[in-house]
Structure formats: structure tokens, C-alpha cells
Design an enzyme around this catalytic site. Sequence first.
Site, PDB file in Angstrom:
ATOM      1  N   ASP A  14     -25.094  -2.741  38.027  1.00 44.47           N
ATOM      2  CA  ASP A  14     -26.566  -3.116  38.557  1.00 44.47           C
ATOM      3  C   ASP A  14     -26.788  -2.348  39.784  1.00 44.47           C
ATOM      4  OD1 ASP A  14     -26.714  -4.871  36.628  1.00 44.47           O
ATOM      5  OD2 ASP A  14     -26.267  -6.726  37.941  1.00 44.47           O
ATOM      6  N   ARG A  94     -21.159 -13.343  51.889  1.00 46.45           N
ATOM      7  CA  ARG A  94     -22.843 -12.681  51.891  1.00 46.45           C
ATOM      8  C   ARG A  94     -23.293 -12.601  53.342  1.00 46.45           C
ATOM      9  NH1 ARG A  94     -20.997 -11.032  47.728  1.00 46.45           N
ATOM     10  NH2 ARG A  94     -21.854 -11.295  45.776  1.00 46.45           N
ATOM     11  N   ASP A 123     -27.660 -15.401  45.608  1.00 48.86           N
ATOM     12  CA  ASP A 123     -27.238 -14.304  46.671  1.00 48.86           C
ATOM     13  C   ASP A 123     -28.467 -13.729  47.142  1.00 48.86           C
ATOM     14  OD1 ASP A 123     -24.470 -14.520  46.522  1.00 48.86           O
ATOM     15  OD2 ASP A 123     -24.046 -13.277  44.892  1.00 48.86           O
ATOM     16  N   SER A 177     -19.076 -12.244  34.404  1.00 54.03           N
ATOM     17  CA  SER A 177     -19.735 -11.782  35.469  1.00 54.03           C
ATOM     18  C   SER A 177     -18.841 -12.259  36.554  1.00 54.03           C
ATOM     19  CB  SER A 177     -21.008 -12.416  35.663  1.00 54.03           C
ATOM     20  OG  SER A 177     -21.668 -12.128  36.954  1.00 54.03           O
TER      21      SER A 177
END
Length: 405
Positions: A14, A94, A123, A177
Site C-alpha cells: 500500500d 501510531r 489508524d 493483514s
Amino acid sequence: MKEKVVLAYSGGLDTTVIIPWLKENFDYEVICVCGNCGQEEELDGLEERALSSGASKLYIEDLTDEFCDDFIVPCIQAHAVYENKYLLGTSMARPVIAKRLVEVARKEGATAICHGATGKGNDQIRFELAVKALAPDLKIIAAWRNEKWNMDSREAEIEYCRNHGINLPFSADNSYSRDRNLWHISHEGLELEDPANEPNYEHLLVLGTTPEKAPDEGEYVTMTFEKGIPTSVNGKKMKVSEIIKELNKLGGKHGIGIVDIVENRVVGMKSRGVYETPGGTILYEAHQQLEELILDRETYALKADLGSRFAQVVYEGKWFTPIREALQAFIESTQRYVTGEVKFKLYKGNIIKAGTTSPYSLYNESIASFTTGDLYDHHDAEGFINLFGLASKVRAMKMQETEGK
């Protein structure tokens, strides 16, 4: 000169395909930033991949100790658990990554920050709330929500790269994932998308084994804490990041910290995933065992409530907010005397108490023992119970009086 954009880069498909997409659609100079929070082999080959895809440079920033000391430790101290199961592995990482994205953007004079989080996940919220709090003047590009993004599958992304002369080591084969850092690894997709399916643990697990395949002999572990911060394992003093690595090995070996959860995402949908958090699960349990000895009843109860609130704040991406700072200030005040030693046994997915000591323990054997001690008179309980139950007694008397009429 072209405007610069800083891309949160993981090296996966991605974020790799976003590099040529940004250049083609916005004519940006793309600067990639990868925050190393303990991904290990996932960092291999990143620079070559980023540059061959069109980035002008790649920063690989070692955030491991900052991640552990400034983000993980407060969550351990708070016993922050989202929906009773999730130990916040992705949620904690994050904000430290977003913080470094902003720092690099300032250094490079960039005008925008881009991320590859999807429009269905948490996210996107975590990255964007952090950037808004730290650098409200920077533009944010969310590739998957952008009107110029027209790729909806791995096959489409790979074809896009091929059309732009970029050969990448990715296949269109289905796989889980995953998100990995020093604290945990998460798994989503494949059979996990249907809650009716049992996880294929033989195919899925990365950090450890199932309890069924763990050793038949338990293993004793001793830990120490100072003011709520872990300081040693089995007598060896280590920094927090080293302690987590060591506990990951021990926990993984004994099938500790495997959680299958259907959680409520911030955006409103339910999501099913399996999390491996071997070292983190041990740390949470050991810390709580110590707190049981040290915190008084009311502080312990209030801290449990606010710990749950702290978990929600972190999960929702609100790290850089006054509410997180205020909650953390309370939590840190409770850790002043959380110092001592915890011993436990790891055995087939279980963490079994084997003794806890602290110079600040409020456990008093003279009071707690069945043998009458000097500090507690059994007769004192009678007056206490009379007063403690007075409201219940008065109500019962009134009910008798009214119902008898």
C-alpha cells in the site's frame, strides 16, 4: 522547486504504491519516513524499495526506546485495556510515529503528510488527530479516501506499479493483514473475517506457540518494578525495551498472550482480529499483582475506572490531548510506591502467582491473619456493620410499616 510531502512508509504494498501515485497526481517530491518500533526483519530492503519506487529519500527512525518509555510505560501503569482484551499494540505506536512524521516534515520544509491507512480503520483517525494536534498548518493526504485513488485491490496496486516500471517483491496471493512492533503483532483477514471460523493458529502465529504446544514444564520468572516501571527480569537489570524483548521470548515459548477478539472500531463497525502480545500480557499481570499489595481500596478502584478511560482515549487516537495528559498525571501519582518484586510461573498460556513483595505493601499479617492481632479488635466490626447497614435497615423497616397497612 516542488512541494514536499512526507509519507508514512511501512514498506508494504500500500505505502509503496503511494509513492508513484503522489508524484503522478500531485507532482510532489516524496520523502518517506519509516518509524522503527521494533518491526525487525520487516525493515530489510526498505531503502532500496522506497528509492526505486520514486522517493527522493527515506528516513528510518529508531523510535523503539521512545515508544517503550513514553508510550508503553504509561499504558502499563494505567493497566489500559480496551474492551477487556486488547492491549493497544497498534494504538500506542501510531502517536510516536506521527510525532516523528511531523518532526521530519519540519526539518524538510514539507507542506503535507500522507498516510496509507484505509477509510474503514482506526489508524486514519490516530495519524490525523496527532498531526492536527502537533502541526495544524500541514495538509493531510489520506490516499485511500482521495478522489484520485482508484485502486481497490492488491492486484490493481501491483498492476499500477508495473505500468510505472516498478518491479516489486509482492504477490497478489491472499495473506493476513498484519501490524507488528516490539509490543505485539495483530492479524486480520482470511478466515478471521468470519467470526464463526476458528483461527488457523498453525498458519497464523508469529511470536509464539499455542498453549497446547507449549512445554509441559512451567518456568519461574522474577521481575522488579520501581515506581511502576519494570526494571529487571530474573535478576538482570535492563531498560524497558530489553525487558519487553526478553518477556516476548518467554511468553511466546509458553503460549502467553494470544487473544481472539471482536472489537468495536472508532468508525462504528465491528472488527475481528487475533493479537499476540506475550511480553505485554506478562507485564500487565506482573504490574497488577504488585499494585494489589500497595494501593489502598479507593485508589485502586478509581484507578481501574480511569485506566479503562485511558485505554479508550489511546484507542481513539487522542494521545496529544489534555484529557490524556490529565489521566496520565493521576495515574503517575498512584505509582509513587509501586516498587517491589513479583514472582510467577509461566505454564501453558497461564501466568500463575508465586509470591509478591514490596517495602510499601499495605498487607499486614497481624490484621489479615485468622489469629487475633493487636491492630484489630473483632468487636469493632459490630458498630461498623450497624452504621454501614443503617440505610438498608431503615428502608426495610419502612417497607414493613407501609406494606402492613
